[in-house]
Design an enzyme around this catalytic site. Structure first.
Site, PDB file in Angstrom:
ATOM      1  N   THR A  93       0.863  -1.193   0.000  1.00  0.00           N
ATOM      2  CA  THR A  93       0.000   0.000   0.000  1.00  0.00           C
ATOM      3  C   THR A  93       0.896   1.239   0.000  1.00  0.00           C
ATOM      4  O   THR A  93       1.065   1.890   1.039  1.00  0.00           O
ATOM      5  CB  THR A  93      -0.941   0.026   1.227  1.00  0.00           C
ATOM      6  OG1 THR A  93      -0.160  -0.154   2.422  1.00  0.00           O
ATOM      7  CG2 THR A  93      -1.992  -1.060   1.140  1.00  0.00           C
ATOM      8  N   GLU A 159       0.628  -6.516  10.307  1.00  0.00           N
ATOM      9  CA  GLU A 159       2.010  -6.999  10.437  1.00  0.00           C
ATOM     10  C   GLU A 159       2.842  -5.960  11.184  1.00  0.00           C
ATOM     11  O   GLU A 159       2.579  -4.765  11.097  1.00  0.00           O
ATOM     12  CB  GLU A 159       2.604  -7.304   9.056  1.00  0.00           C
ATOM     13  CG  GLU A 159       2.638  -6.120   8.076  1.00  0.00           C
ATOM     14  CD  GLU A 159       3.907  -5.291   8.180  1.00  0.00           C
ATOM     15  OE1 GLU A 159       4.839  -5.696   8.897  1.00  0.00           O
ATOM     16  OE2 GLU A 159       3.952  -4.225   7.548  1.00  0.00           O
ATOM     17  N   PHE A 160       3.852  -6.460  11.904  1.00  0.00           N
ATOM     18  CA  PHE A 160       4.742  -5.577  12.665  1.00  0.00           C
ATOM     19  C   PHE A 160       6.204  -5.917  12.384  1.00  0.00           C
ATOM     20  O   PHE A 160       7.042  -5.925  13.286  1.00  0.00           O
ATOM     21  CB  PHE A 160       4.461  -5.687  14.165  1.00  0.00           C
ATOM     22  CG  PHE A 160       3.029  -5.411  14.536  1.00  0.00           C
ATOM     23  CD1 PHE A 160       2.516  -4.137  14.478  1.00  0.00           C
ATOM     24  CD2 PHE A 160       2.190  -6.450  14.927  1.00  0.00           C
ATOM     25  CE1 PHE A 160       1.186  -3.872  14.809  1.00  0.00           C
ATOM     26  CE2 PHE A 160       0.865  -6.209  15.269  1.00  0.00           C
ATOM     27  CZ  PHE A 160       0.358  -4.920  15.200  1.00  0.00           C
ATOM     28  N   GLU A 163      12.457  -4.517   9.310  1.00  0.00           N
ATOM     29  CA  GLU A 163      13.419  -4.958   8.309  1.00  0.00           C
ATOM     30  C   GLU A 163      14.730  -5.315   8.993  1.00  0.00           C
ATOM     31  O   GLU A 163      15.209  -4.590   9.857  1.00  0.00           O
ATOM     32  CB  GLU A 163      13.628  -3.875   7.237  1.00  0.00           C
ATOM     33  CG  GLU A 163      12.391  -3.674   6.390  1.00  0.00           C
ATOM     34  CD  GLU A 163      12.660  -2.913   5.101  1.00  0.00           C
ATOM     35  OE1 GLU A 163      13.762  -3.042   4.542  1.00  0.00           O
ATOM     36  OE2 GLU A 163      11.753  -2.184   4.667  1.00  0.00           O
ATOM     37  N   ALA A 263      19.914  10.202  18.251  1.00  0.00           N
ATOM     38  CA  ALA A 263      19.745  11.324  17.321  1.00  0.00           C
ATOM     39  C   ALA A 263      20.574  11.094  16.059  1.00  0.00           C
ATOM     40  O   ALA A 263      21.626  10.467  16.098  1.00  0.00           O
ATOM     41  CB  ALA A 263      20.169  12.624  17.996  1.00  0.00           C
ATOM     42  N   CYS A 271       7.932   2.325   5.287  1.00  0.00           N
ATOM     43  CA  CYS A 271       6.814   2.241   6.233  1.00  0.00           C
ATOM     44  C   CYS A 271       6.558   3.541   6.998  1.00  0.00           C
ATOM     45  O   CYS A 271       5.539   4.181   6.794  1.00  0.00           O
ATOM     46  CB  CYS A 271       7.047   1.094   7.218  1.00  0.00           C
ATOM     47  SG  CYS A 271       6.835  -0.527   6.479  1.00  0.00           S
ATOM     48  N   LYS A 335      18.317   1.818   6.770  1.00  0.00           N
ATOM     49  CA  LYS A 335      18.723   1.230   8.043  1.00  0.00           C
ATOM     50  C   LYS A 335      19.663   0.072   7.741  1.00  0.00           C
ATOM     51  O   LYS A 335      19.719  -0.409   6.606  1.00  0.00           O
ATOM     52  CB  LYS A 335      17.516   0.749   8.857  1.00  0.00           C
ATOM     53  CG  LYS A 335      16.757  -0.402   8.206  1.00  0.00           C
ATOM     54  CD  LYS A 335      15.585  -0.877   9.044  1.00  0.00           C
ATOM     55  CE  LYS A 335      16.034  -1.634  10.272  1.00  0.00           C
ATOM     56  NZ  LYS A 335      14.900  -2.243  11.018  1.00  0.00           N
TER      57      LYS A 335
END
EC number: 1.1.1.22
Length: 447
Positions: A93, A159-160, A163, A263, A271, A335
């Site tokens: 989505t 879903e949670f 990655e 930070a 997402c 990430k």
């Protein structure tokens, strides 16, 4: 009789879910409309980097020597409908072009394609992140289009996945949320997730709207926490404070906690940014836009970090133009432990400096191919050592463990100037300074 499971959409979420369901002992049939994706998966390969996923696929995909054979793939909707008792919809989505709202066309197409083939009782389970209210509408679509009518039920099971930890998060989730309207639907989902439930994973039963809101609420909270510490970094820059020490001090308060308080140049990926924007858009449609106006500032703080990193780099180079300056960028993905460069802060910073005349060379352990496709005009190196050769400044923008383990003394031999800017506050300043580097990080002007 054992449940049979189908997974519709075999991208990041779907491929992981399908492999995990096979690992839990179910016969699984995955469907996608992209032939190349199906061919890859049938060979036990995935089109993205996710630790442990290829090994899990190879363990279960039919036709691979030594596999359980419990996992197959198809492009045939009729075969999926006939095979499955529980159908998980795992399609994407994305954010709409030019809008904050999310694009529901893939979800709508999946329901419209599956429903006409459902001739007997079935449970369709939405896992995609959708605007609240979608499940109500999709449930009506299912009943209206399925020959089995009311015997086809809908459940929402957000879903949670993180990655880099997706396999672990699917097999050992920290919670399972089930938006259901009947005891039968709840019972089927409890059967699907019997193994993690036996391990003690909490099972939260809700209505449709609450289940849809859980993912966006969780992502909004995480985005808020990240942007909060980045806002504090801006104040530390102005006041001469140290945001790392500040984060450590407030993190000892167990009401706040240490996680997500590092930070840096902010969040990205497929997402968090699009989910908080879609949440704002949907709240506006519901007449509750004032409840989420704070998310606009969260988004603004996050995007501002990228420009601030560019300006910090300019200052480190003497405050003038980037023309004639060589910049090494360590990191391209949003990430570590992923090859995902969607809305990557690291690539955004690299691109901005390049557009302002800098000669930018990027290195990333896993994201190089995706980065090249997105930013073909940047230069790319095969190693960190190659990336920094001749550099006037080195920017650390994705916190891969490989970068924390670099030898500053050895790297110093290759650069023109020993200047490192830590956009993730993850390197050890003392080690780099001991090797003769000027070290600078965001929110630590005097550290």
């Amino acid at each position: 009789m054992a449940l049979k499971i189908t997974v519709i959409g075999t991208g990041y979420l779907g491929a992981t879910h399908a492999a995990a369901m096979a690992e839990l002992g179910f016969e699984v049939l995955g469907l996608d409309v992209v032939p190349e994706k199906i061919e890859m998966l049938q060979r036990g390969e995935v089109p993205m980097y996710e630790p442990g996923l290829e090994e899990l696929l190879a363990k279960h995909v039919a036709g691979i020597e030594g596999s359980s054979g419990r996992l197959r793939f198809t492009m045939d909707w009729a075969e999926v409908a006939e095979f499955g008792d529980v159908h998980f919809v795992c399609v994407n989505t994305p954010q709409k072009h030019g809008e904050y709202a999310c694009d529901m066309s893939y979800v709508d197409a999946a329901f419209a394609s599956l429903a006409p083939h459902l001739t007997g009782p079935a449970l369709v389970v939405g896992k995609s992140t959708v605007p609240v209210g979608s499940a109500e509408r999709l449930g009506r679509t299912l009943v209206g289009l399925a020959p089995a009518g009311e015997d086809v039920e809908l459940a929402w099971n957000p879903e949670f996945l993180r990655e880099g930890l997706a396999v672990q998060d699917t097999l050992h989730p920290d919670r399972i949320v089930a938006g259901v309207r009947s005891e039968r639907a709840e019972k089927l989902l409890r059967e699907v997730y019997a193994t993690p439930l036996a391990e003690g994973t909490p099972f939260v039963v809700t209505d449709f709207p609450t289940a849809e809101l859980v993912k966006t609420a969780a992502n909004s909270f995480l985005a808020t926490k990240i942007s909060f510490i980045n806002a504090m970094a801006e104040v530390c820059e102005a006041a001469g404070g140290d945001v790392v020490k500040l984060a450590e001090a407030i993190g000892y308060d167990d009401r706040i906690g240490k996680k997500f308080l590092r930070a840096g140049i902010g969040f990205g990926g497929g997402c968090l940014p699009k989910d908080i924007r879609a949440f704002m858009a949907r709240a506006g449609e519901l007449g509750a836009d004032q409840a989420l106006t704070f998310l606009r500032e969260i988004d603004s703080i996050n995007m501002r970090r990228r420009g601030q990193m560019v300006e910090m780099t300019r200052e480190a180079l003497g405050g003038g133009s980037f023309l004639g300056k060589r910049i090494a960028v360590l990191g391209a993905t949003f990430k570590p432990d992923s090859d995902d460069v969607r809305d990557s802060p690291a690539l955004n910073v690299a691109g901005q400096i390049h557009l302002q005349g800098g000669q930018v060379t990027v290195y990333d352990p896993k994201g190089m191919d995706n980065a090249r496709r997105l930013f073909p005009t940047l230069a790319y190196a095969e190693t960190a050592a190659e990336a920094v050769r001749g550099a006037h400044a080195v920017l650390h923008l994705t916190e891969w463990s490989e970068f924390r383990e670099l030898d500053p003394a050895a790297l110093g031999e290759a650069v023109t100037d020993r200047v490192v800017l830590d956009g993730r506050n993850a390197l050890d300043p003392a080690v780099w300074r001991a090797a003769g580097w000027t070290y600078r990080a965001m929110g630590r002007p005097a550290a």
